[in-house]
Structure formats: C-alpha cells, structure tokens
Design an enzyme around this catalytic site. Structure first.
Site, short mmCIF file in Angstrom:
data_model
loop_
_atom_site.label_atom_id
_atom_site.label_comp_id
_atom_site.label_asym_id
_atom_site.label_seq_id
_atom_site.Cartn_x
_atom_site.Cartn_y
_atom_site.Cartn_z
N ARG A 32 0.84 -1.22 0.00
CA ARG A 32 0.00 0.00 0.00
C ARG A 32 0.86 1.26 0.00
NH1 ARG A 32 -1.78 3.01 4.19
NH2 ARG A 32 -1.67 1.33 5.71
N TYR A 77 -11.96 15.48 -19.98
CA TYR A 77 -12.69 14.22 -19.80
C TYR A 77 -13.84 14.44 -18.81
CZ TYR A 77 -13.43 9.51 -17.92
OH TYR A 77 -13.98 8.34 -17.47
N ASP A 132 -2.91 16.51 -18.29
CA ASP A 132 -3.28 15.12 -18.59
C ASP A 132 -3.04 14.90 -20.08
OD1 ASP A 132 -4.60 12.78 -19.34
OD2 ASP A 132 -6.28 13.08 -17.97
N LYS A 149 -4.76 3.26 -20.49
CA LYS A 149 -4.82 3.50 -21.93
C LYS A 149 -3.50 3.08 -22.60
CE LYS A 149 -8.89 5.43 -21.09
NZ LYS A 149 -9.28 5.26 -19.72
C1 LIG Z 1 -8.05 11.80 -20.72
C2 LIG Z 1 -8.44 10.88 -19.62
N1 LIG Z 1 -7.94 11.08 -18.39
C3 LIG Z 1 -8.25 10.26 -17.36
C4 LIG Z 1 -9.12 9.20 -17.53
C5 LIG Z 1 -9.46 8.32 -16.35
O1 LIG Z 1 -8.74 7.14 -16.44
P1 LIG Z 1 -9.17 5.77 -15.69
O2 LIG Z 1 -10.37 5.24 -16.41
O3 LIG Z 1 -7.94 4.93 -15.79
O4 LIG Z 1 -9.50 6.14 -14.27
C6 LIG Z 1 -9.66 8.94 -18.79
C7 LIG Z 1 -10.57 7.79 -18.97
O5 LIG Z 1 -11.16 7.58 -20.00
C8 LIG Z 1 -9.31 9.81 -19.87
O6 LIG Z 1 -9.82 9.63 -21.10
#
Ligand SMILES: Cc1ncc(COP(=O)(O)O)c(C=O)c1O
Length: 384
Positions: free
Chosen positions: A50, A104, A176, A201
């Site tokens: 953890r 997102y 991101d 991803k």
């Molecule tokens: C650009 C982006 N950031 C973050 C996330 C969140 O990722 P996770 O589904 O691994 O929590 C996503 C999920 O689709 C995403 O498209």
C-alpha cells in the site's frame, strides 16, 4: 563521463539499461506480496505494497519518470486516482483552480462534485480564448489543469502561454496527456510541472488493467505518495507488472497507432458518409500546424462525424465486426464509442453541439491491426 541517455524505445523496454546477473530472470518477477520481511530493530521504512514501495511498483514508476523526463513518478490504482491525488497535492480548502473546459467528463465531475466539497473553486476556460488564462487568475489561484490532446476533438492545446501565466503567478501547471502517451508528447518539455496519465490507456495498451500515474518533481511525487498511502490508492503489484509488460512495447505500438490513425483519418476524409473528420495529422484540423510542431506522432484517436447523424452512427455500430463498440481507448484492438452516451452523457445535445460534438459523432480508437482491415470493416458497415 556522463552515461549516455537511452532513447524512448530502449527506456520503455529496460528502464535504465543494466547488465543482468547470471541466472537472473529476463522477465521481472512479480512480487505479489502485500508485505516483506523487516530486519529486526531496523528504523528503515517498512516495505508494504500500500506504500507503493513494492519492487514492481518502484521499477514501473522509475521507467515512467524517465519517459516523461521527470525527476520522479508514482503509479496509482486508476487514471482518476492520479488526477484526484495530483490536485489534492497542490490545492487546499479555499484555493482556486483554473481548468480547461475541454476535459474528460469524469475529471469535470471530480472537480464539480468533489473538489467543490473541499471549498475549492474552479473557473473553466476555453483554450481557444488563451487570454482568459491570465484574466482568470485570482489571489487564491494555485493551479491550472489542461488536457491535451482533448477528448474527442483531438484539439492540441498550446501549453507555452499557459505555462507563462503559471510561472508569473507561481501556479502549478498540471497536464493530462493520456491521449498522446509520453512517446508522442511529454508535457514537462512544454512548461508543465506535472504530467498525469491514465495508464489504463496507451501505457498498458492491452485493455486488461486499470491504472494511473503522475510524474513531476521529487517533492510533488513525495506529497502524492503520502496521499496515496493515506487514501489507499496504491496500484496492485500484479497490475504494476502488467503495465510494465505493456510498456515494453509502448514505442512500437505507438508507431502503429500513429500510422493507423493517419490512414483511417485520410480514408474517412475522402468518404461521403462523414461530414467531418477530427485528426490532428490532417491539414483540415484546426491545430494541425501546432500539432506538427509539438507532437512526435498524431496518435490513434480519430473523431468521425456521420453525415447521417445519430441514426447513421448507430447503424454503423450495429454492423461493424472487427471494430468493437466499447468505451475506453488506446488498446491493441480498435474500439469505437459515442461521446453522447459515454464521456459527454451529462450534457444536453445542444451543449454538446456547442462544444463541436454533435450527436452522430463517433470516437474511434485505432488499434494496431492492419489499417486496411480496419478500413474494410468500416467500409462494409457503411455499405448498403
Ligand atoms: C483523458 C483521460 N484522463 C483520465 C481518464 C481516467 O482514467 P481511468 O479510467 O484509468 O481512471 C480517462 C478515462 O477515460 C481519460 O480519457
């Protein structure tokens, strides 16, 4: 003599290249153990999974930090976990966050429903009005959040002016860049302080793990690690091992995602079934020139607007075979989804249209199959 820095493909395979001792396993072992033997009387930090200090977690984080060009990195249990902890690390109750409007849906929900519970105010800025970044800064502003490339229009946000504002006011710039992967774009090279990625991803790339990561300064990662331990967000060692395995082919996979994205986008642009194609590698994309300057590849994500609207989109989805109707993205297999029913479900049809995502919009995540087969499947599904 300073050691030669390995290239991204080598780093993705090896982390720091090293000579393996005799009889060492070539593939890393999974340390699927929650805890480790502690030396009696030792005051050293205990090993506990953890805490994120299991060898699989540590090796993975090192490799990702190298790929992002960051001092340090840490993996957590999901991309959302990474976004949440990164913001908790830089914001306090009463602080103000400036965020891009093009983000997102899950991230926006996190900001609106959760950060607000901590008394953190958020101002959304449309990145096509870059003067608003500076104008939105208040006394309480502590950070700016940007997603690039954006979902699902694949807009490529120019980080340079935003990073100037961040420097001027001493704000943290968090980016991101999940849709690019560090092979195609590294936010820290463009003025960001923190890179965030959903490792679910491209990093993992096989649609079989949920994971996330942040990279930045050693002090920032230390704070995220502290929060990760307390909020219970560590990545499981097996998931870390799987992401590490996926990352060994990251550079090679990205080459194919990039090639397939371009081939499908070019084909779609010449097809009358589509009224508009969104791909930063196409000269018709509003950010093409900027994308050429900052990206090392345009990626596998393509936005397709069906001329026949939502009914034509649904018909296509019902007829595809190789292309699979599923949310998420960036795996080896081509996936397609409808933003109106997934990432942008919370918005009205009018609000989506205003954002440039009319109903009838499909988001295609090109996998690493042969481009001709992806195109043939779509062509057949569009046929009579
Ligand atoms: C650009 C982006 N950031 C973050 C996330 C969140 O990722 P996770 O589904 O691994 O929590 C996503 C999920 O689709 C995403 O498209």
């Amino acid at each position: 003599m300073r050691p030669r820095r390995a290239g991204p493909s080598t780093t993705a395979v090896h982390g720091v290249p090293h000579r393996r001792p005799d009889w060492a396993p070539v593939a890393p072992a999974i340390q699927q153990s929650s805890t480790f033997v502690s030396p009696v009387g030792s005051g050293e930090e205990i090993l506990y999974s953890r805490y994120g200090n299991n060898p699989n977690q540590v090796a993975l984080a090192r490799k990702y930090a190298l790929l992002e060009g960051a001092e340090d990195a840490i993996f957590v249990a999901s991309g959302m976990g990474a976004t949440a902890l990164a913001h908790l690390a830089v914001l306090r109750p009463g602080d103000h966050l400036i965020s891009s409007r093009w983000i997102y849906g899950g991230t926006q929900q996190l900001f609106d429903e959760e950060l607000s519970r901590f008394g953190i105010e958020i101002t959304y800025v449309a990145p096509d009005q870059p003067r608003l970044w500076r104008r939105s800064v208040r006394k309480a502003t502590r950070a700016i959040f940007v997603e690039t490339p954006t979902n699902p229009l694949m807009r490529i946000v120019d980080l340079v002016p935003i990073s100037h504002t961040a420097r001027e006011f001493g704000l943290a710039l968090l980016v991101d860049a999940t849709f690019a992967s560090p092979i195609n774009f590294r936010p820290l090279e463009h003025g960001a302080d923190v890179a965030i990625t959903s490792a679910t991803k491209y990093l993992n790339g096989h649609s079989d793990v949920i994971a996330g990561a942040v990279a930045g300064s050693a002090a920032f990662v230390e704070e995220v690690t502290r929060l990760m331990r307390l909020w219970g967000q560590a990545i499981d060692p097996h998931a870390a091992w799987l992401v590490d395995r996926g990352m060994r082919t990251l550079a090679l996979r990205m080459q194919r995602h990039n090639a397939n994205g371009m081939a499908v986008a070019q084909w779609a642009e010449g097809h009358k079934a589509f009224s508009r194609v969104h791909y930063p590698g196409l000269p018709s994309h509003p950010d093409h020139a900027h994308a050429q300057a900052v990206l090392d590849g345009y990626g596998g994500m393509v936005g397709l607007e069906l001329a026949g609207g939502p009914r034509a989109a649904e018909r296509l989805l019902q007829r595809v075979k190789l292309v699979t109707h599923a949310p998420s993205l960036a795996g080896v297999e081509t996936l397609v989804s409808e933003p109106r029913l997934t990432s942008h479900k919370r918005l009205t049809a009018e609000a989506r249209a205003e954002l440039g995502i009319p109903d009838g919009f499909l988001r295609l995540s090109c996998g690493i199959e042969d481009a001709e087969d992806i195109i043939a499947d779509l062509e057949e599904a569009l046929g009579r």
